[in-house]
Write a protein that holds these residues in place. Sequence first.
Motif, PDB file in Angstrom:
ATOM      1  N   UNK A 222       0.825  -1.200   0.000  1.00 51.34           N
ATOM      2  CA  UNK A 222       0.000   0.000   0.000  1.00 51.34           C
ATOM      3  C   UNK A 222       0.865   1.259   0.000  1.00 51.34           C
ATOM      4  N   UNK A 229       2.256   6.468  -7.157  1.00 53.94           N
ATOM      5  CA  UNK A 229       1.370   7.453  -7.782  1.00 53.94           C
ATOM      6  C   UNK A 229       1.947   8.848  -7.614  1.00 53.94           C
TER       7      UNK A 229
ATOM      8  N   UNK B  85       3.098   2.608 -12.268  1.00 56.19           N
ATOM      9  CA  UNK B  85       3.622   1.286 -11.931  1.00 56.19           C
ATOM     10  C   UNK B  85       2.490   0.332 -11.612  1.00 56.19           C
ATOM     11  N   UNK B  87       1.736  -3.497 -10.103  1.00 60.30           N
ATOM     12  CA  UNK B  87       2.421  -4.468  -9.254  1.00 60.30           C
ATOM     13  C   UNK B  87       1.875  -5.875  -9.455  1.00 60.30           C
ATOM     14  N   UNK B  91      -2.092  -4.194  -5.465  1.00 59.39           N
ATOM     15  CA  UNK B  91      -1.981  -3.097  -4.494  1.00 59.39           C
ATOM     16  C   UNK B  91      -3.008  -1.999  -4.719  1.00 59.39           C
ATOM     17  N   UNK B  92      -4.233  -2.389  -5.003  1.00 61.77           N
ATOM     18  CA  UNK B  92      -5.302  -1.386  -5.042  1.00 61.77           C
ATOM     19  C   UNK B  92      -5.566  -0.928  -3.622  1.00 61.77           C
ATOM     20  N   UNK B  93      -6.179   0.265  -3.480  1.00 59.19           N
ATOM     21  CA  UNK B  93      -6.510   0.746  -2.140  1.00 59.19           C
ATOM     22  C   UNK B  93      -7.847   0.137  -1.743  1.00 59.19           C
ATOM     23  N   UNK B 104      -8.138   9.404  -7.116  1.00 62.81           N
ATOM     24  CA  UNK B 104      -7.314  10.055  -6.092  1.00 62.81           C
ATOM     25  C   UNK B 104      -6.034  10.655  -6.644  1.00 62.81           C
ATOM     26  N   UNK B 105      -5.373   9.950  -7.541  1.00 64.28           N
ATOM     27  CA  UNK B 105      -4.115  10.464  -8.073  1.00 64.28           C
ATOM     28  C   UNK B 105      -4.279  11.833  -8.705  1.00 64.28           C
ATOM     29  N   UNK B 153      -5.775   2.865 -12.957  1.00 63.29           N
ATOM     30  CA  UNK B 153      -5.364   3.830 -11.938  1.00 63.29           C
ATOM     31  C   UNK B 153      -4.070   4.529 -12.344  1.00 63.29           C
TER      32      UNK B 153
END
Lengths: 324, 246
Positions: A222, A229, B85, B87, B91-93, B104-105, B153
């Motif tokens: 995380x 980002x 990037x 993964x 690794x999503x929120x 969000x970015x 994303x």
Amino acid sequence: MLYPDTVESDVLVHKPWFITGLFAVVFAVFLAFDLTGTSLGDLMRPVIGDPAESGVYGRFAITFVIAVTLCLNIVLIGFAPLKVQVAVVWSELLLLFLAFFTTFNLSLPFMAEKLPFLITQGLFTTIYVSAISIVIASAIAILGAVAKLSTNGFAYAIASFYTSFFRGLPLLMQVYLIYLGLPQIGFVIDAVPAGILALSLCYGAYMTEIFRSGIQSIDRGQWEASRSIGFGFGVTMRKIILPQALPVIIPPTGNQFISMLKDSSLVSVIGVWELMFLARTLGQKSFQHMEMLISAAMLYWIVSIGLELIQSRIERHYARSKVR
Amino acid sequence: MSDTIIDVRNVSKWYGAFRVLTDVNLTVQKGERIVICGPSGSGKSTLIRCFNRLEAHQQGDIVVNGIILHDKMREVGAVRKNVGMVFQHFNLFPHMTVLMNCMVGPMWIKGVSQAEARKTALQFLERVRIPEQANKYPVQLSGGQQQRVAIARSLCMQPAVMLFDEPTSALDPEMVSEVLETMTSLAREGMTMVCVTHEMAFARAVADRVIFMNAGQIVEQGKPEEFFKNPQHERTKLFLSQILKH
Ligand SMILES: Nc1ncnc2c1ncn2[C@@H]1O[C@H](COP(=O)(O)OP(=O)(O)OP(=O)(O)O)[C@@H](O)[C@H]1O
Ligand SMILES: [Mg+2]
């Protein structure tokens, strides 16, 4: 959730071996006490005659009635849907407590007379002292947790010394240290701020550890996703890590809040007129200790229940993203 | 500005006494598609994680989009927002909906308005062909769908280059193809990509260059046809024979 199996199993309390076993245990336990002299014995008068002379027969009959009532009650509750079960069991336990309190022969008018003052002065002080302390403790906890996890030796040293010190000393000691110790170095502090400071520092130390373990429970991926980002430390912490750590942090923090509510009674030693202090002084004057203590206990309990409800609400809020 | 997006010069990296990367040299031009392969533990992940400085290198220079990466840099954010990037484990929120994951970015980095971020997010979710999942949470999606969200994303930040670290190796076979298709179409649209992957069919179809790493070094590189037809090094032959057996 315990994630129950999809296979329907028999209700435990309807299994013959369970009922028999329970009956036997209850019977044996109550047989050990002679209840003929209690109000139960009086209730049984039509069956056993004068309780004092009923002897072994009376004792047997009373125990039998208790065991049957209890088992029947449990079996019947077993048929009800979950919500009803919870409600019924809660009310039964409450009734038992009430019955227990009535044996004290409490003076209800006295309680009713003192209750308003107990609430407006005592409970009010207790709540605002705890509420302010909780806010400060939470702020300390976040800072402390970040410091303890950082690679900055200075920050780590201060944070670990702080948690070690304030977790290691009795809270009562800390209250005295702050109230009586600070004036020694020329910093006179009132009783209420001193109490708030002591509570905040002590609970901040415990909560630092809770927050630290919560933050650590978040997967490293995380952090990496957030960084990749382009989020900096602040955004990563506020928007990515803490929101995910909160579901882990909230149950033990709820514990701390409730515990602090009651530990706030310790600041009465430096003369803060909070709930416990008032309960004791009001009761002392007329030797009606029990009345005031029980009133205070009930008030503590009611506020705790409020906190529990808030906690379960928040937990439900955070369970959203876990449903499949 | 030149057309070089990533320039790696004589880079070495150590974990304690263990040398993970040894004098790596590599340039990635704009629009180039590069596939990196090699045995497990050869340093592929470590290398591409140096490109957005999730890892620090100790020797040599890495220049990304004209910015030199080093440990005192203030502009690491400027590099990262231009480098997407993806993964291995997505690794999503997990506490945000798919849509929020994509919004969000742009919102917090570029200061884009919520409405506009939403528009961009939906557009890219469309592109990875899962717009209908926008309001679900990541756990409610299959692995392949999650990985496509992760790609969307990254795309929402409109990066200059995309890095993929074994994006399909945590997926069930039937989900691998949907992710590879997404990546292939990205490549067709001219996205600059660096992919660590063992999907050799994908490498053959889209790569401009295949790089083989072993023990922290780039052993061999070339166009896919040559690379697969006649590899020069024994180590490459061995690796290819093992991986193509399946
Ligand atoms: N944080 C770390 N500390 C110490 N050693 C590490 C660390 N991360 C990776 N390594 C070592 O560095 C080497 C390269 O790791 P890396 O993850 O880059 O390999 P890889 O080529 O991506 O392998 P795989 O195909 O299994 O993903 C491995 O030998 C690994 O054990
Ligand atoms: Mg790897």
